[in-house]
Design a protein around this motif. Sequence first.
Motif, short mmCIF file in Angstrom:
data_model
loop_
_atom_site.label_atom_id
_atom_site.label_comp_id
_atom_site.label_asym_id
_atom_site.label_seq_id
_atom_site.Cartn_x
_atom_site.Cartn_y
_atom_site.Cartn_z
N ALA A 294 8.13 14.08 0.61
CA ALA A 294 8.53 15.22 0.25
C ALA A 294 8.27 16.57 -0.45
CB ALA A 294 10.44 15.37 0.23
N THR A 295 7.50 17.56 -0.74
CA THR A 295 7.16 18.19 -1.34
C THR A 295 7.27 19.07 -2.18
OG1 THR A 295 5.97 19.55 0.77
CG2 THR A 295 4.24 17.94 0.05
N ASP A 296 8.48 19.25 -1.66
CA ASP A 296 9.40 20.70 -2.30
C ASP A 296 11.40 20.40 -2.58
OD1 ASP A 296 10.68 19.14 0.48
OD2 ASP A 296 12.04 20.96 1.03
N TRP A 297 10.43 18.69 -3.79
CA TRP A 297 11.39 18.81 -4.63
C TRP A 297 11.45 19.71 -5.52
CZ3 TRP A 297 14.80 14.25 -5.11
CH2 TRP A 297 14.06 12.89 -4.19
N GLU A 298 13.55 19.53 -6.42
CA GLU A 298 13.82 20.99 -6.52
C GLU A 298 13.33 22.61 -6.06
OE1 GLU A 298 13.31 19.37 -11.42
OE2 GLU A 298 14.27 17.34 -10.98
N GLY A 299 13.58 22.87 -5.42
CA GLY A 299 12.10 24.06 -5.24
C GLY A 299 13.76 25.05 -4.16
N GLY A 300 13.60 26.13 -3.13
CA GLY A 300 14.65 26.78 -2.83
C GLY A 300 15.11 25.66 -1.72
N THR A 301 16.15 26.73 -1.68
CA THR A 301 17.51 25.91 -0.44
C THR A 301 17.63 26.79 0.96
OG1 THR A 301 18.80 24.67 -2.16
CG2 THR A 301 19.50 25.12 0.18
N ARG A 302 17.02 26.50 1.81
CA ARG A 302 17.36 27.10 2.91
C ARG A 302 17.98 25.98 4.16
NH1 ARG A 302 12.25 29.30 1.84
NH2 ARG A 302 10.87 28.42 3.57
#
Length: 416
Positions: A294-302
């Motif tokens: 998972a490369t979207d740790w602590e990113g945005g939320t959709r």
Amino acid sequence: MPKSLGLDIPDNGKLADNIVHFARALRKAGITADPARAIRAVEAVRETGFENRSDFFWTLHSCFVNRPEQRMVFAQVFRLFWRDPRFLEHMMSVLLPSLRGVAEKRAAAAERRAAGALVGDAQSENPASDSDRDGKEVDFDFAWTVSSKEKFKTMDFEQMTGEEAAEAKKIVGELSLPADPAKSRRKRFDRRGTSPDWRATMRAASRAGGEIKELSRRSPRPRFPGLVALCDISGSMSAYSRILLHFLHAVANCKGSNWSKLHAFTIGTRLTNITRHLLQKDPDAALAAAGKQATDWEGGTRIGDCLRVYNRDWHRRIAGQGAVVLIISDGLDSGDPEILATEADRLRRSSRRLVWINPLLRWEGFAPRAAGVKALLPHVDCFRSAHNIASLAELAEAFSKSGDEGEKRRLLELLG
């Protein structure tokens, strides 16, 4: 910037090394401080210079802090690391909250996390001698340790120090999540069953010359559902998602688990399948592999877009017989609320039960004001909080249909 930044600047000429060690201290305190940010901090200090201590503080602050709740932790670690003349006295004060009186809750949690990241190494390398204490006697108050185990179970995951979070992961790894059997048309032999098995009875009679000696009976065969977990790994959920992933790992590897299958996904800016990683026996190795996937740790939320991908590509393949779907998220979605409502309704209709775990529910004055919460809440069967160990231990009740009526009334009250 805190008023206590009148600190002595290190004069050993190894500023870059000190910044790297400072990044390690921040990482122990719970702030994301990877090598890339440490290198960026060194380059930033090189560009801005090292003449003004205030500029130095805000330069490092801009490199390591990306969330409001990290500011207090950063300030405390900065004060402890960069050679505060009253280093030992300050550590004693933050470790003994009873000597400081009642303080603001978030500030106290930040100080404990900062002290937990630094006090172990500092005490081993710089033990306080009698001369350091200046003859002052320190009295330890043990009143707060009477029910420490009970307080630890009810402590919020976000307020835990690094050591407390590690201990919480061990306890969470021993929890279980039973599953209620689903109705099935298939039957099995049962001497105490209520349904007669005429085929078995006739076969036994044919072997006995046509005489019926005993009426064979059967009962419904229990069929246990699968579990699908969708875990939010955005920045606002990072303190909870890591421990909850440990919980999912424990459920996936529990020998006595009666879930037919467990599938786990992370949701953020994209949907990532981490099921095969959670099947590894070592929890640390499993979560490390999931973090790489998972490369979207602590990113945005959709959430809505992720649910759309899951409903389109995965749900029919892995949950065709009515799986229980567990959504772990705070509902702070940056996508289109209409898409979220549509996909949540579709997911609810094709699932046996839709359970939503939201850490924000721990607040007594919680109200569904965010657009994402309003869009998702009408379509869930159960709405629970899992912000501490005690709430996780009680999570099994949410998977039982015995409390449906009470949950429905509670959801209607939240919706107004």
